[in-house]
Design an enzyme around this catalytic site. Structure first.
Site, PDB file in Angstrom:
ATOM      1  N   HIS A 113      15.703  38.584  42.291  1.00 34.13           N
ATOM      2  CA  HIS A 113      15.000  39.855  42.431  1.00 34.13           C
ATOM      3  C   HIS A 113      14.285  39.878  43.783  1.00 34.13           C
ATOM      4  CE1 HIS A 113      15.781  41.369  38.432  1.00 34.13           C
ATOM      5  NE2 HIS A 113      15.404  40.221  37.914  1.00 34.13           N
ATOM      6  N   PHE A 135       9.233  37.784  24.566  1.00 33.12           N
ATOM      7  CA  PHE A 135       7.962  38.372  24.971  1.00 33.12           C
ATOM      8  C   PHE A 135       7.903  39.808  24.462  1.00 33.12           C
ATOM      9  CE2 PHE A 135      10.003  35.868  28.413  1.00 33.12           C
ATOM     10  CZ  PHE A 135       9.463  34.644  28.037  1.00 33.12           C
ATOM     11  N   ASP A 181       7.385  43.296  23.992  1.00 31.49           N
ATOM     12  CA  ASP A 181       6.901  44.426  24.782  1.00 31.49           C
ATOM     13  C   ASP A 181       7.458  45.720  24.215  1.00 31.49           C
ATOM     14  OD1 ASP A 181       9.549  44.375  25.531  1.00 31.49           O
ATOM     15  OD2 ASP A 181       9.169  44.314  27.692  1.00 31.49           O
ATOM     16  N   ASP A 215      15.611  37.011  26.462  1.00 30.75           N
ATOM     17  CA  ASP A 215      14.644  38.070  26.761  1.00 30.75           C
ATOM     18  C   ASP A 215      14.819  38.588  28.174  1.00 30.75           C
ATOM     19  OD1 ASP A 215      11.944  38.932  28.036  1.00 30.75           O
ATOM     20  OD2 ASP A 215      11.538  39.070  25.889  1.00 30.75           O
ATOM     21  N   ASP A 222      16.366  43.013  31.728  1.00 34.46           N
ATOM     22  CA  ASP A 222      17.159  43.489  32.860  1.00 34.46           C
ATOM     23  C   ASP A 222      18.171  44.537  32.398  1.00 34.46           C
ATOM     24  OD1 ASP A 222      15.913  41.954  34.786  1.00 34.46           O
ATOM     25  OD2 ASP A 222      17.351  40.307  34.669  1.00 34.46           O
TER      26      ASP A 222
END
Length: 355
Positions: free
Chosen positions: A60, A246, A248, A328, A333
């Protein structure tokens, strides 16, 4: 003086046991095992075709390309502020940051703002700076492009910086690397230390009369260090595979897309109507957002953790070892790259410092 850990059970173990409890007591979010198996097969095939690994983290543009002590402080700062980037404004007015001719939105605005500040000579990754910097200074660091709305939850982000910066300066010589050195190469140990030292990382709630833990930002902090260093040096954790996904608001959407997560008709309808209301009235007036700690919000996040755990186990049964972190990372992505394809799947929108 040794740091007192708040729970005898490790924070990471609590996350997984909490996810299982939430899964078995949920009324409106489900993890269908047939869907998990299909999702595991599709996701694994896609990850293998891409050669997806920790190396992708540094591909990235905005993440540190060199794994060194500065990268550790950069990662800590970013993950301390890694929450609530969704916007209810039209694209032209959404908070954005342009750096080197490219305009960023969402999570990447944070990374771009940090890198811009460093390029301008502002020591934003130094806890001795951000612990005492004025509101005006920090607002300038995180300023958006002209004509766009301010960074979401800027006041809360400044409060987080003051908290974590103060702890680092007072107890750890102003460097997160000093705290990292105390975990003994244990991912679970580092999550324990972070949750014990920084109140803003304690992502805990109550569900069906029982305390449950998610620890999204504490775990992604460990994962980002591991990925940046590709599991070596400062990023070597013997128990890295214990870390969960994670929880979210983006990854649940991808899990629904792949069939590993399902919502009841009433929850689905509530989320769809919330989206419509948000667009019509704007964030401040919308009654449709799920508050942090709402049973539906906890069910979505907890079942997302459990779904990824089940996907991981399916992959292992097929003879392939992939930990929850890489699953994850891939799903996040994927959700960003295929947002248009998944636009019919509602996202639960919650304003929270937890994610």
């Amino acid at each position: 003086m040794p740091i007192t850990i708040r729970h005898f059970e490790s924070a990471v173990s609590r996350v997984l046991s909490s996810a299982h409890f939430i899964n078995t007591h949920s009324q409106d979010v489900f993890v269908p095992q047939d869907g998990v198996k299909r999702a595991a097969s599709q996701i694994l095939r896609r990850m293998q075709s891409l050669g997806y690994s920790t190396a992708d983290w540094k591909k990235h543009t905005l993440t540190p390309s060199i794994a060194d002590a500065h990268a550790v402080e950069w990662i800590f700062l970013v993950d301390a502020l890694n929450f609530s980037f969704w916007c209810d404004q039209p694209p032209s007015r959404q908070y954005s940051v342009t750096l080197d001719g490219k305009t960023y939105r969402g999570y990447w605005t944070l990374c771009a703002a940090v890198n811009r500040a460093l390029a301008e000579g502002i020591p934003i990754t130094d806890a001795r700076y951000y612990a005492v910097a004025s509101d005006e200074e920090l607002a300038r660091v995180f300023r958006g492009d002209e004509g766009t709305e301010p960074m979401p939850m800027l006041r809360e982000r400044i409060m987080v910086l003051r908290e974590v910066g103060g702890v680092l300066v007072e107890k750890h010589g102003g460097r997160f690397a000093n705290l990292l050195a105390r975990c003994g190469g244990s991912a679970s140990g580092l999550v324990d230390l972070v949750a014990a030292e920084f109140a803003c990382f304690r992502d805990e709630h109550e569900f069906q009369g029982r305390p449950v833990a998610m620890f999204k930002r504490a775990q992604i902090l460990v994962a980002d260090i591991w990925a940046c260093f590709e599991g070596k040096g400062l990023g070597r954790f013997e128990d890295i595979d214990s870390v969960t996904m994670f929880a979210d608001y983006r990854v649940p959407q991808a899990l629904c897309h792949f069939g590993a997560l399902e919502y009841s008709p009433r929850l689905w309808e509530h989320l769809r109507e919330s989206e419509k209301t948000l667009k019509q009235l704007g964030e401040a007036k919308s009654p449709g957002l799920l508050p942090s700690g709402h049973p539906w919000e906890v069910e979505i996040r907890g079942n997302s953790i459990w779904a990824v755990e089940c996907i991981k186990r399916c992959m292992e049964e097929e003879g392939t070892h992939v930990n929850a972190i890489l699953i994850d990372f891939y799903l996040w992505d994927y959700s960003k790259e295929h947002s248009e394809e998944m636009k019919e799947i509602p996202i639960h929108l919650t304003r929270s410092i937890n994610y």
